[in-house]
Design a protein around this motif. Structure first.
Motif, PDB file in Angstrom:
ATOM      1  N   TYR A  43      52.471  62.280  -5.342  1.00 25.84           N
ATOM      2  CA  TYR A  43      52.132  60.946  -5.826  1.00 25.84           C
ATOM      3  C   TYR A  43      52.421  60.866  -7.315  1.00 25.84           C
ATOM      4  N   PRO A  44      52.713  59.655  -7.817  1.00 28.12           N
ATOM      5  CA  PRO A  44      53.039  59.510  -9.237  1.00 28.12           C
ATOM      6  C   PRO A  44      51.855  59.872 -10.128  1.00 28.12           C
ATOM      7  N   SER A  66      55.840  56.598 -19.629  1.00 31.32           N
ATOM      8  CA  SER A  66      56.242  56.561 -18.236  1.00 31.32           C
ATOM      9  C   SER A  66      57.450  57.462 -18.094  1.00 31.32           C
ATOM     10  N   GLY A  68      58.095  59.434 -15.212  1.00 24.26           N
ATOM     11  CA  GLY A  68      58.450  59.744 -13.834  1.00 24.26           C
ATOM     12  C   GLY A  68      57.848  61.019 -13.294  1.00 24.26           C
ATOM     13  N   ILE A  70      55.315  63.571 -11.396  1.00 23.10           N
ATOM     14  CA  ILE A  70      54.530  63.477 -10.167  1.00 23.10           C
ATOM     15  C   ILE A  70      53.607  64.686 -10.048  1.00 23.10           C
TER      16      ILE A  70
END
Length: 102
Positions: A43-44, A66, A68, A70
């Motif tokens: 999940y992010p 931000s 990317g 995870i």
């Protein structure tokens, strides 16, 4: 070496990461497919708001970003643990040879 798998990866049984925690699919393209093949959900990483870092008594507020990144169900250690369950691993034994079976 410790009598456990994972190296610097470590998590509680609940999946709280105590070692490495994130991966970046754009820079580590093999990690996500490996985790998925082991049945671990990804999940992010939540990146909204500010982060706070503390080092040597100094507290620093870091901006949101931000990138990317995870995280994995059961933490990054869950990948090592799940992978180890597919391999014949012996702890507390001397290594006498390593053979490439591949």
């Amino acid at each position: 070496a410790r009598a456990r798998v994972g190296g610097r990866l470590l998590a509680t049984e609940e999946g709280c990461d105590l070692g490495a925690a994130w991966t970046w699919p754009h820079g580590e393209p093999s990690v996500l497919p490996l985790a998925q093949s082991l049945g671990l959900a990804a999940y992010p990483q939540h990146n909204k708001g500010h982060a706070v870092a503390s080092s040597m008594g100094q507290v620093q507020k870091l901006p949101s970003r931000s990138d990317g990144s995870i995280r994995f169900e059961k933490g990054a250690w869950g990948i090592a643990k799940a992978l180890s369950e597919t391999l014949p691993i012996t702890f507390n034994a001397a290594v006498s040879s390593i053979k490439d079976a591949g």
